[in-house]
Design a protein around this motif. Sequence first.
Motif, PDB file in Angstrom:
ATOM      1  N   ALA A   7       0.878  -1.161   0.000  1.00  0.00           N
ATOM      2  CA  ALA A   7       0.000   0.000   0.000  1.00  0.00           C
ATOM      3  C   ALA A   7       0.919   1.214   0.000  1.00  0.00           C
ATOM      4  O   ALA A   7       1.576   1.514   0.999  1.00  0.00           O
ATOM      5  CB  ALA A   7      -0.900  -0.004   1.232  1.00  0.00           C
ATOM      6  N   LEU A  94      -5.517   4.971   9.150  1.00  0.00           N
ATOM      7  CA  LEU A  94      -5.500   4.267   7.872  1.00  0.00           C
ATOM      8  C   LEU A  94      -4.204   3.483   7.689  1.00  0.00           C
ATOM      9  O   LEU A  94      -4.230   2.309   7.287  1.00  0.00           O
ATOM     10  CB  LEU A  94      -5.674   5.275   6.734  1.00  0.00           C
ATOM     11  N   GLU A  97      -4.282   0.469  10.046  1.00  0.00           N
ATOM     12  CA  GLU A  97      -5.225  -0.569   9.650  1.00  0.00           C
ATOM     13  C   GLU A  97      -4.739  -1.318   8.420  1.00  0.00           C
ATOM     14  O   GLU A  97      -4.906  -2.538   8.327  1.00  0.00           O
ATOM     15  CB  GLU A  97      -6.607   0.039   9.392  1.00  0.00           C
ATOM     16  N   CYS A  98      -4.119  -0.609   7.477  1.00  0.00           N
ATOM     17  CA  CYS A  98      -3.557  -1.303   6.310  1.00  0.00           C
ATOM     18  C   CYS A  98      -2.473  -2.283   6.737  1.00  0.00           C
ATOM     19  O   CYS A  98      -2.418  -3.423   6.252  1.00  0.00           O
ATOM     20  CB  CYS A  98      -3.009  -0.290   5.312  1.00  0.00           C
ATOM     21  N   ARG A 101      -3.936  -5.368   8.269  1.00  0.00           N
ATOM     22  CA  ARG A 101      -4.534  -6.274   7.298  1.00  0.00           C
ATOM     23  C   ARG A 101      -3.500  -6.996   6.443  1.00  0.00           C
ATOM     24  O   ARG A 101      -3.857  -7.780   5.565  1.00  0.00           O
ATOM     25  CB  ARG A 101      -5.503  -5.506   6.393  1.00  0.00           C
ATOM     26  N   TRP A 103      -0.917  -5.470   4.605  1.00  0.00           N
ATOM     27  CA  TRP A 103      -0.267  -4.686   3.573  1.00  0.00           C
ATOM     28  C   TRP A 103       1.123  -4.259   4.022  1.00  0.00           C
ATOM     29  O   TRP A 103       1.350  -3.963   5.195  1.00  0.00           O
ATOM     30  CB  TRP A 103      -1.074  -3.431   3.266  1.00  0.00           C
ATOM     31  N   VAL A 105       3.265  -1.280   4.100  1.00  0.00           N
ATOM     32  CA  VAL A 105       2.971   0.149   3.996  1.00  0.00           C
ATOM     33  C   VAL A 105       4.241   0.906   3.614  1.00  0.00           C
ATOM     34  O   VAL A 105       5.275   0.792   4.273  1.00  0.00           O
ATOM     35  CB  VAL A 105       2.410   0.686   5.325  1.00  0.00           C
ATOM     36  N   LEU A 214     -13.159   1.236   4.032  1.00  0.00           N
ATOM     37  CA  LEU A 214     -12.025   0.424   3.626  1.00  0.00           C
ATOM     38  C   LEU A 214     -12.452  -0.938   3.077  1.00  0.00           C
ATOM     39  O   LEU A 214     -11.879  -1.441   2.110  1.00  0.00           O
ATOM     40  CB  LEU A 214     -11.059   0.241   4.801  1.00  0.00           C
ATOM     41  N   LEU A 219      -8.199  -1.351  -0.946  1.00  0.00           N
ATOM     42  CA  LEU A 219      -7.391  -1.707   0.217  1.00  0.00           C
ATOM     43  C   LEU A 219      -8.157  -2.580   1.205  1.00  0.00           C
ATOM     44  O   LEU A 219      -7.646  -2.893   2.270  1.00  0.00           O
ATOM     45  CB  LEU A 219      -6.919  -0.441   0.929  1.00  0.00           C
ATOM     46  N   SER A 222      -7.635  -8.450   2.967  1.00  0.00           N
ATOM     47  CA  SER A 222      -6.641  -8.727   3.999  1.00  0.00           C
ATOM     48  C   SER A 222      -5.552  -9.606   3.426  1.00  0.00           C
ATOM     49  O   SER A 222      -5.828 -10.681   2.892  1.00  0.00           O
ATOM     50  CB  SER A 222      -7.275  -9.430   5.196  1.00  0.00           C
TER      51      SER A 222
END
Length: 234
Positions: A7, A94, A97-98, A101, A103, A105, A214, A219, A222
Motif C-alpha cells: 500500500a 489508515l 489498519e492497512c 490487514r 499490507w 505500507v 475500507l 485496500l 486482507s
Amino acid sequence: MADIAAALFDVDGTLVDSTYLHTLAWAQALAQFDRVVPMARVHRAVGMGSDQLLDHLLGDERGRDDDAGIVAAHAALYARFWPGLRPLPGAVGLLRECARRGWTVVLASSASSRELAVLRRVLDCDEVISAVTGADDVARSKPAPDLVEAALGKAGADRAGSVFVGDAVWDVRAAARAGVPCVGVESGGFSRLELAAEGASEVHRDAADLLEHLDSSLLGRSGPGEATSGTGPR
C-alpha cells in the motif's frame, strides 16, 4: 515478489495537511525572484517535485539560473510551517489498519529527505511503515513513474498486487505509468471528478473517509496476493 502487496502512500495532502502551505511557500519563493505566479496555478502544481514543478509553472524554455535559488527559498519558507504540521483526519488510523490487514505500507513522496523526516515525525507511526521513498531517491519526481517504481523496489512488492493512494492528478498519472491502480483522496484540493478523469479507481473525501469505507475499497482485502478490484469512484 508476487506474494508481497504494498500500500503506497503519497504524504503531502494525502496524509499530512500541507498542500496549501506548500502553495504559499512556492508562490513567495517565486516572487523573491520576480516570478509572479497566481497561487491558484501554484496549487495545481503541488504534488510534483521541484524538478517538474518549475518547468510546469515557468516553461521549459526559460533560463534556469534562478532555479536553485527558488528551490532553496521554498525549502526555507516551508520550514517555517513545520511546527504546525498535523496529520489529516484518519491518516494515522489508515496506515495502521492497512498494516494490520497485511499490507506492506510504503511512503512514496516527492518531498526531500529532510522534509520526509519531518513528515514521518508528524505521522508518528514508523512502526507500521516498511519503506520510504522520496525525491532524493530518483531522477524524476511525479508525475513520472520513478517514485512509484522505486517504492515497489524498496518494498520488494509486485505492482500487480499493490495500490497507490494520492491526492493529486500527478499521483494518479505516476501510478498509472507504473502500472499500479490508484485510490484518490480529495484532501489536497483536487476534485473527485478530476481524479477520476485521470484514472483513479475510486475517490474518497479524505483518509478518514477511505478508512471508514475500507472494506469496499481496493485496500479492503486482507493480506497479499488477491485480485485488486474496486467499486469505482464513490
